[in-house]
Design an enzyme around this catalytic site. Structure first.
Site, PDB file in Angstrom:
ATOM      1  N   GLU A  27      14.778  76.852 -53.833  1.00  0.00           N
ATOM      2  CA  GLU A  27      15.854  76.361 -54.686  1.00  0.00           C
ATOM      3  C   GLU A  27      15.748  74.835 -54.780  1.00  0.00           C
ATOM      4  O   GLU A  27      16.481  74.095 -54.133  1.00  0.00           O
ATOM      5  CB  GLU A  27      17.225  76.777 -54.142  1.00  0.00           C
ATOM      6  CG  GLU A  27      18.360  76.438 -55.098  1.00  0.00           C
ATOM      7  CD  GLU A  27      19.721  76.900 -54.611  1.00  0.00           C
ATOM      8  OE1 GLU A  27      20.010  78.111 -54.737  1.00  0.00           O
ATOM      9  OE2 GLU A  27      20.493  76.072 -54.097  1.00  0.00           O
ATOM     10  N   GLU A  38      27.251  80.740 -48.052  1.00  0.00           N
ATOM     11  CA  GLU A  38      26.400  79.549 -48.053  1.00  0.00           C
ATOM     12  C   GLU A  38      27.223  78.271 -47.945  1.00  0.00           C
ATOM     13  O   GLU A  38      27.996  77.949 -48.849  1.00  0.00           O
ATOM     14  CB  GLU A  38      25.565  79.473 -49.330  1.00  0.00           C
ATOM     15  CG  GLU A  38      24.670  78.229 -49.352  1.00  0.00           C
ATOM     16  CD  GLU A  38      23.993  77.970 -50.688  1.00  0.00           C
ATOM     17  OE1 GLU A  38      23.112  77.090 -50.734  1.00  0.00           O
ATOM     18  OE2 GLU A  38      24.350  78.621 -51.685  1.00  0.00           O
TER      19      GLU A  38
END
Length: 281
Positions: free
Chosen positions: A248, A149
């Site tokens: 998120e 990520e």
């Protein structure tokens, strides 16, 4: 095909103190999957039991951050920390296996304090590639996928090593392992590069997981901000995305009250609570 959403328990339902409680709340809200950065002190057996009771999948976990007092946020690209990385990875795999989670975000880590990014970039990339090959081999034994990520270094973390999807894609190519994929958090991607439509199209074959939050506040997708999520959701559907979309973000208030955007998405797709077909028996 309608998108599948995963509640990030490290961000959503902060009004509840434990991960099992947050998982149960996510299930009651209609989520079929959850994810978490670090399970903390929650025993794997408790989290798995809660997931089985709620019939919710655990979609994603992170590798441990390392020495938090020393400011570490992952170890995979940090020179000199290879042994600690392997130990942390093995702990993450053990926990993921115990809770039935098939994906692990392999955290790259930060540029060491007192060093300039440019001065250590080559060494960090070499370390990252070496550790990712080790990780891919270990994860393949468990039929798990490792994820990379990019985290923006403009706002969120100035010292984080992996910052753009372009950098992540180049590293994935050099590593050359099919069970390593890109975890594309659209919040970070927008801050670093924008051009989300083209980036989603360009890197779609590499994407193993997507996360969302509005920019710049990192709140609900329908809160004021730069991103047009109804368009993005339609684009992901048109691309044929079948993975999870991780939520998120930091709720502006009560988590459940802030899920109107998700209920609206389900309704617009002719789905009932939980994203299931209204015609399903």
């Amino acid at each position: 095909m309608a998108l599948r959403f995963s509640a990030n328990l490290s961000w959503l339902f902060p009004e509840l103190p434990t991960l099992p409680e947050r998982l149960e709340a996510a299930a009651a809200a209609g989520f079929g999957a959850v994810e978490a950065a670090w399970p903390g002190n929650c025993p794997a057996q408790e989290l798995r039991a809660a997931a089985e009771r709620a019939r919710v999948r655990i979609a994603l976990l992170n590798t441990p951050s390392g020495d938090q007092e020393a400011g570490e946020l992952g170890l995979a690209a940090v020179p000199g920390r290879q042994a600690a990385f392997r130990q942390a990875l093995e702990a993450a795999v053990h926990y993921a296996r115990a809770v039935g989670c098939p994906r692990i975000h392999v955290m790259a880590g930060r540029v060491p304090l007192g060093t300039e990014r440019a001065a250590v970039a080559a060494e960090m990339e070499t370390t990252f590639i070496e550790n990712l090959r080790y990780a891919a081999d270990l994860l393949s034994q468990e039929d798990m996928t490792g994820l990379l990520e990019p985290i923006n270094n403009r706002i969120t973390d100035p010292r984080y090593y992996l910052n753009t999807p372009h950098q992540a894609a180049a590293i994935l190519k050099k590593v050359g392992r099919p069970n390593l994929k890109l975890q594309l958090d659209l919040f970070h991607c927008q801050i670093m590069d924008g051009n989300l439509s083209r980036n989603l199209e360009m890197y779609f074959p590499l994407i193993g997981h997507i996360q969302i939050a509005q920019v710049p506040g990192r709140h609900e997708p329908d809160s004021p901000g730069e991103l047009n999520f109804p368009y993005i959701f339609e684009l992901l559907e048109s691309l044929g995305y079948t993975g999870y979309v991780g939520c998120e973000y930091a709720p502006k208030g009560d988590t459940l009250e802030g899920l109107g955007w998700l209920r609206s998405y389900w309704e617009s797709r002719g789905l009932q609570h939980g994203g299931t077909s209204k015609t399903a028996k």
